[in-house]
Design a protein around this motif. Structure first.
Motif, PDB file in Angstrom:
ATOM      1  N   ARG A 146     -21.372  -6.271 -14.022  1.00  0.00           N
ATOM      2  CA  ARG A 146     -21.689  -6.322 -12.597  1.00  0.00           C
ATOM      3  C   ARG A 146     -21.093  -5.182 -11.788  1.00  0.00           C
ATOM      4  N   GLU A 147     -20.223  -4.404 -12.379  1.00  0.00           N
ATOM      5  CA  GLU A 147     -19.467  -3.441 -11.572  1.00  0.00           C
ATOM      6  C   GLU A 147     -20.341  -2.372 -10.923  1.00  0.00           C
ATOM      7  N   LYS A 148     -21.431  -1.977 -11.558  1.00  0.00           N
ATOM      8  CA  LYS A 148     -22.248  -0.911 -10.983  1.00  0.00           C
ATOM      9  C   LYS A 148     -22.861  -1.333  -9.651  1.00  0.00           C
ATOM     10  N   GLU A 149     -23.372  -2.547  -9.571  1.00  0.00           N
ATOM     11  CA  GLU A 149     -23.961  -2.985  -8.310  1.00  0.00           C
ATOM     12  C   GLU A 149     -22.888  -3.199  -7.244  1.00  0.00           C
ATOM     13  N   ILE A 150     -21.711  -3.633  -7.665  1.00  0.00           N
ATOM     14  CA  ILE A 150     -20.615  -3.809  -6.714  1.00  0.00           C
ATOM     15  C   ILE A 150     -20.155  -2.465  -6.174  1.00  0.00           C
ATOM     16  N   HIS A 151     -19.976  -1.499  -7.055  1.00  0.00           N
ATOM     17  CA  HIS A 151     -19.546  -0.169  -6.606  1.00  0.00           C
ATOM     18  C   HIS A 151     -20.636   0.543  -5.805  1.00  0.00           C
ATOM     19  N   ALA A 152     -21.882   0.250  -6.104  1.00  0.00           N
ATOM     20  CA  ALA A 152     -22.963   0.859  -5.312  1.00  0.00           C
ATOM     21  C   ALA A 152     -22.952   0.333  -3.889  1.00  0.00           C
ATOM     22  N   ALA A 153     -22.659  -0.948  -3.746  1.00  0.00           N
ATOM     23  CA  ALA A 153     -22.629  -1.554  -2.411  1.00  0.00           C
ATOM     24  C   ALA A 153     -21.365  -1.210  -1.649  1.00  0.00           C
ATOM     25  N   TYR A 154     -20.258  -1.086  -2.376  1.00  0.00           N
ATOM     26  CA  TYR A 154     -18.956  -0.805  -1.752  1.00  0.00           C
ATOM     27  C   TYR A 154     -18.254   0.298  -2.550  1.00  0.00           C
ATOM     28  N   PRO A 155     -18.652   1.564  -2.331  1.00  0.00           N
ATOM     29  CA  PRO A 155     -18.092   2.680  -3.105  1.00  0.00           C
ATOM     30  C   PRO A 155     -16.596   2.861  -2.870  1.00  0.00           C
ATOM     31  N   ARG A 156     -15.953   3.538  -3.806  1.00  0.00           N
ATOM     32  CA  ARG A 156     -14.496   3.598  -3.821  1.00  0.00           C
ATOM     33  C   ARG A 156     -13.912   4.483  -2.710  1.00  0.00           C
ATOM     34  N   LEU A 157     -14.470   5.639  -2.469  1.00  0.00           N
ATOM     35  CA  LEU A 157     -14.029   6.478  -1.348  1.00  0.00           C
ATOM     36  C   LEU A 157     -12.528   6.793  -1.402  1.00  0.00           C
ATOM     37  N   ALA A 158     -12.042   7.151  -2.583  1.00  0.00           N
ATOM     38  CA  ALA A 158     -10.622   7.489  -2.753  1.00  0.00           C
ATOM     39  C   ALA A 158      -9.719   6.334  -2.326  1.00  0.00           C
ATOM     40  N   THR A 159      -9.988   5.175  -2.877  1.00  0.00           N
ATOM     41  CA  THR A 159      -9.256   3.966  -2.512  1.00  0.00           C
ATOM     42  C   THR A 159      -7.751   4.125  -2.657  1.00  0.00           C
ATOM     43  N   ALA A 160      -7.307   4.576  -3.815  1.00  0.00           N
ATOM     44  CA  ALA A 160      -5.865   4.605  -4.087  1.00  0.00           C
ATOM     45  C   ALA A 160      -5.132   5.505  -3.105  1.00  0.00           C
ATOM     46  N   ARG A 161      -5.678   6.674  -2.840  1.00  0.00           N
ATOM     47  CA  ARG A 161      -5.018   7.588  -1.900  1.00  0.00           C
ATOM     48  C   ARG A 161      -5.017   7.017  -0.489  1.00  0.00           C
ATOM     49  N   SER A 162      -6.131   6.456  -0.066  1.00  0.00           N
ATOM     50  CA  SER A 162      -6.213   5.904   1.283  1.00  0.00           C
ATOM     51  C   SER A 162      -5.260   4.732   1.466  1.00  0.00           C
ATOM     52  N   LEU A 163      -5.199   3.856   0.469  1.00  0.00           N
ATOM     53  CA  LEU A 163      -4.313   2.700   0.565  1.00  0.00           C
ATOM     54  C   LEU A 163      -2.852   3.135   0.524  1.00  0.00           C
ATOM     55  N   THR A 164      -2.539   4.080  -0.358  1.00  0.00           N
ATOM     56  CA  THR A 164      -1.164   4.572  -0.433  1.00  0.00           C
ATOM     57  C   THR A 164      -0.754   5.227   0.880  1.00  0.00           C
ATOM     58  N   ASP A 165      -1.631   6.028   1.460  1.00  0.00           N
ATOM     59  CA  ASP A 165      -1.336   6.650   2.759  1.00  0.00           C
ATOM     60  C   ASP A 165      -0.952   5.592   3.786  1.00  0.00           C
ATOM     61  N   ALA A 166      -1.734   4.519   3.854  1.00  0.00           N
ATOM     62  CA  ALA A 166      -1.513   3.483   4.860  1.00  0.00           C
ATOM     63  C   ALA A 166      -0.222   2.713   4.603  1.00  0.00           C
ATOM     64  N   ILE A 167       0.033   2.382   3.347  1.00  0.00           N
ATOM     65  CA  ILE A 167       1.253   1.638   3.019  1.00  0.00           C
ATOM     66  C   ILE A 167       2.485   2.489   3.298  1.00  0.00           C
ATOM     67  N   VAL A 168       2.436   3.747   2.894  1.00  0.00           N
ATOM     68  CA  VAL A 168       3.580   4.638   3.096  1.00  0.00           C
ATOM     69  C   VAL A 168       3.858   4.853   4.577  1.00  0.00           C
ATOM     70  N   GLU A 169       2.800   5.016   5.358  1.00  0.00           N
ATOM     71  CA  GLU A 169       2.998   5.235   6.795  1.00  0.00           C
ATOM     72  C   GLU A 169       3.734   4.053   7.420  1.00  0.00           C
ATOM     73  N   ARG A 170       3.379   2.849   7.043  1.00  0.00           N
ATOM     74  CA  ARG A 170       4.039   1.679   7.614  1.00  0.00           C
ATOM     75  C   ARG A 170       5.411   1.446   7.010  1.00  0.00           C
ATOM     76  N   ALA A 171       5.569   1.777   5.729  1.00  0.00           N
ATOM     77  CA  ALA A 171       6.881   1.633   5.097  1.00  0.00           C
ATOM     78  C   ALA A 171       7.907   2.555   5.741  1.00  0.00           C
ATOM     79  N   ALA A 172       7.451   3.681   6.256  1.00  0.00           N
ATOM     80  CA  ALA A 172       8.368   4.647   6.867  1.00  0.00           C
ATOM     81  C   ALA A 172       8.840   4.224   8.256  1.00  0.00           C
ATOM     82  N   ARG A 173       8.278   3.159   8.801  1.00  0.00           N
ATOM     83  CA  ARG A 173       8.618   2.758  10.164  1.00  0.00           C
ATOM     84  C   ARG A 173       9.958   2.042  10.265  1.00  0.00           C
TER      85      ARG A 173
END
Length: 210
Positions: A146-173
């Protein structure tokens, strides 16, 4: 189970999606919805769909809101998992969800980065962590059909980098947002030391890519 990309509907589900989409980045929102799909497929694989503890609506709430603590609503005064759990619990309470179910969702979100603990805190916490893990490349064979249809509907868009950016920004507060050996704390230290993190490197090497 007849798998479908249709998401739950109704006032609560609509509020969950609106809150997530308006407060976290698109890559994080996509990751959260994919985690829901993968968690459902994990439940099917494990024969848990008929378990009395299985609740699709609560699974939707827990998986889709699991990273609220990495979004604009989170102040960065505590671990992102805890702030996300608090935000999710507040939304569920506003929609008259029973206190026991609110607590189950809170626990599933608060423990989603805690391997070896989440899996032992009931079906909802187990499936939530499991679905998130699949989206980061663990046990991918479970969802290969099922992963192909799931990824087609909700593409990754550099998930790991985006999530890490957000977590790190808040962790630094604040120091309370980045305690030693917490995910936020370690990601912040790795970024400061090397400019990248093990999470990002592992994601890039996973079957899904970043």
């Amino acid at each position: 189970m007849t798998f479908t990309l249709d998401l739950p509907t109704g006032p609560l589900a609509d509020a969950v999606l609106h809150t997530v989409r308006s407060s976290v980045s698109t890559p994080i929102a996509h990751h959260s919805v994919r985690s829901f799909y993968f968690a459902q497929l994990l439940a099917e694989h494990e024969g848990a769909l008929d378990d009395a503890a299985y609740d699709r609506d609560l699974l939707f709430a827990a998986t889709v809101m699991h990273d609220l603590g990495a979004g604009e609503l989170a102040p960065g005064r505590a671990r992102f998992e805890v702030e996300g759990a608090d935000l999710a619990a507040a939304l569920l309470t506003e929609h008259d969800v029973e206190a026991a179910d609110v607590d189950r969702v809170w626990e599933a979100i608060a423990l989603h980065t805690s391997p070896g603990i989440a899996e032992r805190r009931g079906l909802l916490a187990h499936l939530t962590r499991g679905g998130i893990g699949i989206d980061f490349g663990r046990t991918v064979e479970i969802v290969a059909h099922r992963e192909k249809e799931i990824h087609a509907a909700y593409p990754r868009l550099a998930t790991a980098r985006s999530l890490t950016d957000a977590i790190v920004e808040r962790a630094a507060r604040s120091t309370a947002a980045a305690p030693r050996y917490s995910l936020g704390g370690e990601l912040l230290r790795e970024r400061r030391a090397a400019g990248t993190t093990e999470l990002e490197r592992a994601a890039a090497a996973s079957p899904w890519g970043e």
